[in-house]
Design an enzyme around this catalytic site. Structure first.
Site, short mmCIF file in Angstrom:
data_model
loop_
_atom_site.label_atom_id
_atom_site.label_comp_id
_atom_site.label_asym_id
_atom_site.label_seq_id
_atom_site.Cartn_x
_atom_site.Cartn_y
_atom_site.Cartn_z
N ASN A 1 0.86 -1.19 0.00
CA ASN A 1 0.00 0.00 0.00
C ASN A 1 0.90 1.24 0.00
O ASN A 1 1.50 1.58 1.02
CB ASN A 1 -0.90 -0.02 1.24
CG ASN A 1 -1.79 1.21 1.33
OD1 ASN A 1 -1.89 2.00 0.38
ND2 ASN A 1 -2.43 1.39 2.47
N TRP A 2 0.99 1.89 -1.14
CA TRP A 2 1.88 3.05 -1.26
C TRP A 2 1.30 4.31 -0.61
O TRP A 2 1.98 5.31 -0.49
CB TRP A 2 2.19 3.31 -2.74
CG TRP A 2 3.23 2.38 -3.29
CD1 TRP A 2 3.67 1.21 -2.74
CD2 TRP A 2 3.99 2.56 -4.49
NE1 TRP A 2 4.64 0.64 -3.52
CE2 TRP A 2 4.86 1.44 -4.61
CE3 TRP A 2 4.01 3.53 -5.49
CZ2 TRP A 2 5.74 1.29 -5.68
CZ3 TRP A 2 4.88 3.37 -6.57
CH2 TRP A 2 5.74 2.27 -6.65
N HIS B 1 -9.49 0.65 5.24
CA HIS B 1 -8.21 0.84 5.92
C HIS B 1 -8.42 1.72 7.15
O HIS B 1 -9.27 2.61 7.17
CB HIS B 1 -7.21 1.50 4.96
CG HIS B 1 -5.80 1.50 5.46
ND1 HIS B 1 -5.35 2.40 6.40
CD2 HIS B 1 -4.74 0.70 5.17
CE1 HIS B 1 -4.08 2.16 6.65
NE2 HIS B 1 -3.69 1.14 5.92
N GLY C 1 2.59 2.48 11.03
CA GLY C 1 3.50 3.60 10.90
C GLY C 1 4.22 3.99 12.18
O GLY C 1 4.92 5.00 12.22
N SER D 1 3.49 -2.11 10.33
CA SER D 1 4.94 -2.09 10.54
C SER D 1 5.61 -3.41 10.16
O SER D 1 6.49 -3.90 10.86
CB SER D 1 5.28 -1.70 11.99
OG SER D 1 4.85 -0.39 12.28
N GLU E 1 -5.10 -5.08 10.81
CA GLU E 1 -4.17 -3.99 11.04
C GLU E 1 -4.44 -3.35 12.39
O GLU E 1 -5.37 -2.54 12.51
CB GLU E 1 -4.34 -2.90 9.99
CG GLU E 1 -4.10 -3.32 8.57
CD GLU E 1 -4.22 -2.11 7.67
OE1 GLU E 1 -3.29 -1.86 6.91
OE2 GLU E 1 -5.24 -1.41 7.76
N GLU F 1 -6.90 4.14 8.29
CA GLU F 1 -6.77 5.57 8.03
C GLU F 1 -8.04 6.14 7.42
O GLU F 1 -8.33 7.32 7.58
CB GLU F 1 -5.56 5.82 7.13
CG GLU F 1 -4.24 5.51 7.83
CD GLU F 1 -3.08 5.26 6.89
OE1 GLU F 1 -1.98 4.97 7.40
OE2 GLU F 1 -3.27 5.34 5.66
N GLY G 1 3.00 -1.30 4.27
CA GLY G 1 2.97 0.13 4.02
C GLY G 1 4.30 0.65 3.52
O GLY G 1 4.72 0.39 2.39
N GLY G 2 5.00 1.39 4.37
CA GLY G 2 6.22 2.07 3.96
C GLY G 2 7.28 1.19 3.34
O GLY G 2 8.00 1.60 2.43
#
Length: 247
Positions: free
Chosen positions: A11-12, A95, A171, A210, A165, A97, A231-232
């Site tokens: 997931n960018w 998600h 994050g 993470s 999640e 977020e 994610g990152g």
């Protein structure tokens, strides 16, 4: 029933420009013969270009969100049909977020899942508890409640996955212990079987929060973990491939 094929999806989020397509190409070139399906979910503006860049590869392209209606006066929104037209095969829905920052309820997420199915997109439906809910001992109730409320009956017989999640791990660099992850994934599996019968055992349950090359192997080999929503670490080919190869 055989175990579901693992899915590892990147997931960018709100990251990436046309220059980032080189990272996507490097991921596609390095995937090799891994046992998992692999997907990248870029910002909507890159969906078409990424689907062209990865055409013929093993890497699928997905969306990060979709509206519950197929079309209409919704300035700035993207429909599932638009994502499919741009080359997407999957879409992330619910998600944390979106749930926390945009106040998306289970009912809204379920409506988006239905829209994804109409567009023939494979939904990745996210669930997860906040730190306050976990400290209050409500994690399992919250997560299984989200599963029941966010997965409509229309998913019966369709291909989809659920991504757990924990909101407090996204994050932050924090990760639940392996027993904590397994406990929640087993509860999700139970809710899936309750709702969809034996077919619920074939649904991959991804872990997200993470995930990094250094912890991927332990997480991916935990009980009832059927992949990862990354994610990152999915923004760089070396990091993402390190996770893919951890299977």
């Amino acid at each position: 029933m055989t175990a579901p094929q693992p899915l590892i999806a990147g997931n960018w989020k709100m990251n990436g420009t046309s220059a980032s397509l080189d990272e996507a190409r490097a991921i596609a070139a390095g995937v090799g013969e891994c046992p998992a399906r692999v997907a990248i979910c870029p910002p909507a503006i890159l969906t078409h270009r990424m689907s062209q860049a990865l055409a013929g590869s093993r890497v699928l392209v997905g969306g990060q969100d979709a509206h519950w209606d197929d079309a209409g006066a919704f300035t700035g929104d993207i429909s599932a049909e638009m994502l499919a037209d741009a080359g997407a095969k999957l879409v992330i829905l619910g998600h944390s977020e979106r749930r926390t920052g945009y106040r998306e309820t289970d009912d809204i997420v379920a409506s988006k899942v239905k829209a994804a199915l109409r567009a023939r997109l494979e939904p990745i439906v996210c669930v997860g508890e906040t730190l306050e809910e976990r400290k209050a001992g409500r994690a399992l109730d919250v997560v299984t409640g989200q599963v029941r409320g966010s997965l409509p009956a229309e998913l019966s017989g369709q291909t989809f996955s659920v991504a757990y999640e924990p909101v407090w791990a996204i994050g932050t660099g924090l990760t639940p212990t392996t027993p904590e992850i397994e406990e929640v994934h087993r509860a999700i599996r139970g809710a899936l079987v309750e709702q969809f019968g034996e077919a619920g055992r074939a649904v991959p349950i991804l872990y997200g929060g993470s995930v990094k090359p250094g912890n991927a192997a332990e997480i991916l080999h935990a009980d009832e973990v059927g992949g990862a929503l990354v994610g990152g670490a999915s923004l760089k080919a070396d990091d993402f491939l390190g996770i893919v190869r951890a299977l």
